[in-house]
Write an enzyme that holds these catalytic residues in place. Structure first.
Site, PDB file in Angstrom:
ATOM      1  N   SER A   5       0.772  -1.253  -0.090  1.00 46.91           N
ATOM      2  CA  SER A   5      -0.261   0.205   0.061  1.00 46.91           C
ATOM      3  C   SER A   5       1.020   1.191  -0.082  1.00 46.91           C
ATOM      4  CB  SER A   5      -0.884   0.001   1.186  1.00 46.91           C
ATOM      5  OG  SER A   5      -0.223   0.198   2.539  1.00 46.91           O
ATOM      6  N   LEU A  32       2.781  -1.174   4.967  1.00 47.33           N
ATOM      7  CA  LEU A  32       2.468   0.259   5.435  1.00 47.33           C
ATOM      8  C   LEU A  32       3.386   1.036   5.550  1.00 47.33           C
ATOM      9  CD1 LEU A  32       0.006   1.723   6.634  1.00 47.33           C
ATOM     10  CD2 LEU A  32       0.552   1.203   8.948  1.00 47.33           C
ATOM     11  N   ILE A  84       7.048  -2.612   7.184  1.00 47.27           N
ATOM     12  CA  ILE A  84       7.061  -0.968   7.244  1.00 47.27           C
ATOM     13  C   ILE A  84       7.910  -0.506   6.257  1.00 47.27           C
ATOM     14  CG2 ILE A  84       7.649   1.048   8.526  1.00 47.27           C
ATOM     15  CD1 ILE A  84       5.509  -0.395  10.031  1.00 47.27           C
ATOM     16  N   LYS A  85       7.197   0.336   5.285  1.00 47.56           N
ATOM     17  CA  LYS A  85       7.671   0.858   4.214  1.00 47.56           C
ATOM     18  C   LYS A  85       8.420   2.350   4.505  1.00 47.56           C
ATOM     19  CE  LYS A  85       5.806   0.960   0.216  1.00 47.56           C
ATOM     20  NZ  LYS A  85       4.672   0.862  -0.944  1.00 47.56           N
ATOM     21  N   ILE A  86       9.752   2.275   4.217  1.00 44.02           N
ATOM     22  CA  ILE A  86      10.611   3.419   4.466  1.00 44.02           C
ATOM     23  C   ILE A  86      11.350   3.807   3.048  1.00 44.02           C
ATOM     24  CG2 ILE A  86      12.787   4.350   5.860  1.00 44.02           C
ATOM     25  CD1 ILE A  86      12.092   2.532   8.018  1.00 44.02           C
TER      26      ILE A  86
END
Length: 369
Positions: free
Chosen positions: A45, A109, A140-142
């Site tokens: 997402s 996310l 976790i998207k970074i």
């Protein structure tokens, strides 16, 4: 029934992920259906996806009404709304997560993109989202900005799985893999079980062709026009070569002996931007083992309908990919500038989508107050 093309893609070692999520998709059972018939084993997402999802229909209205009653801020409402969808998707994917020994069944996310240039706040936000969703198959998207790199290391060191996003250049990709290695070393030092930490490196594809093709058309020579549509696939194939090199070292083998899993390349932005191009090209021409291809619905449908999977289409292509890069530079395309522009634009696009998302949620809060 299982789709033959997508089954062949999975058999070739490519994990099929869906680059889309909405509460309606979850509520209707559509995501579950894609898992059973289209070999979807993960979900990504981003702010643009959530902005679109929240702007359509009434799927979020009940929760928004509760948030109004609680008097939460707009920023907190966004966390609650998106976190709910991610948690639901993670629960749906849990069986895949367990069946694949924690490799797939992942749901991503993204941290607030406004923090892309702030290392410490990115770390804090990543930890907060990990706590909020509280699912082991979360990623976790970074973003892979220069400020994001140390955040990636620190977040992995906390035992948190990370999807590194917005990678465009080979140089930045090598820095991402270095940050991953450092993060796994830190996780080991902190006493975490390395086998439970997963990471993917999201290498953006179609945006490279869009930017390079624009420049080639401006140059306008026969040589330049002959290179249209060749930059993105060459770039991704050379990224896979870099991946092979990075995970064939003594440093990596020492971590692997402790249970660490390699950071997989993920092909992102796989929907074609130019309608003249084959709509499956960023899937069928990037088939390689231990990779992920995250597809928007239209690309997934196109591959299912007429995608031709012919085994590995990456190995053995490195020399021709390097020749394509050399030809692009010779034709007058400054690839370093291309990748810098794409990173800046990528961050700004997600910031714009986040701002739009905040405005949309704010409007819903007011309308249901």
């Amino acid at each position: 029934m299982s789709n033959e093309a997508l089954e062949s893609l999975s058999d070739a070692g490519v994990s099929v992920w869906l680059d889309d999520l909405s509460r309606e998709r979850l509520r209707s059972g559509n995501l579950a259906e894609l898992m059973s018939t289209q070999h979807v084993v993960g979900v990504t997402s981003n702010p643009t996806i959530f902005d679109k999802a929240l702007s359509e229909g009434e799927a979020y209205d009940d929760q928004v009404a509760d948030l109004v009653a609680r008097g939460v801020s707009v920023d907190e409402a966004v966390r609650m709304l998106t976190g709910y969808d991610i948690r639901w998707a993670a629960d749906l994917m849990r069986s895949t997560y367990e069946a694949t020994d924690r490799v797939d069944g992942r749901v991503s996310l993204e941290v607030d993109p406004r923090l892309a240039r702030d290392t410490e706040r990115t770390i804090a936000e990543a930890k907060a989202l990990w706590w909020l969703v509280d699912r082991p198959n979360l990623m976790i998207k970074i973003p892979a900005t220069s400020e994001g790199l140390p955040a990636i290391t620190q977040v992995l060191g906390q035992g948190i799985s990370v999807n590194v996003t917005l990678i465009f250049s080979l140089d930045r990709y090598r820095q991402v893999m270095d940050a991953f290695m450092e993060g796994m070393e830190l996780a080991r030092a902190n006493g975490h079980d390395l086998s439970r930490i997963q990471s993917v490196a999201s290498f953006f594809v179609s945006r490279v062709d869009a930017e390079v093709d624009k420049r080639l058309k401006q140059i306008g020579t026969d040589e330049a026009v002959s290179l249209l549509g060749r930059a993105a696939i060459a770039n991704a194939r050379l990224a896979y070569q870099a991946h092979e090199e990075a995970f064939d070292t003594e440093e990596w083998r020492a971590l692997a002996d402790l249970g660490a899993q390699p950071q997989r390349p993920l092909w992102a932005s796989t929907g074609v931007k130019d309608p003249e191009y084959d709509d499956t090209r960023y899937v069928t021409q990037l088939v390689a083992r231990e990779t992920v291809n995250t597809m928007p619905q239209a690309t997934l449908d196109a591959v299912a309908d007429h995608g031709e999977i012919e085994g590995n289409t990456v190995l053995g292509t490195y020399r021709s990919a390097q020749e394509d890069f050399a030809a692009l530079e010779a034709a007058g395309v400054n690839l370093t500038d291309v990748f810098g522009v794409l990173e800046e634009e990528g961050v700004q696009k997600f910031v714009d989508s986040w701002d739009s998302l905040l405005k949309g949620v704010s409007a819903k809060l007011r309308s249901l107050a």
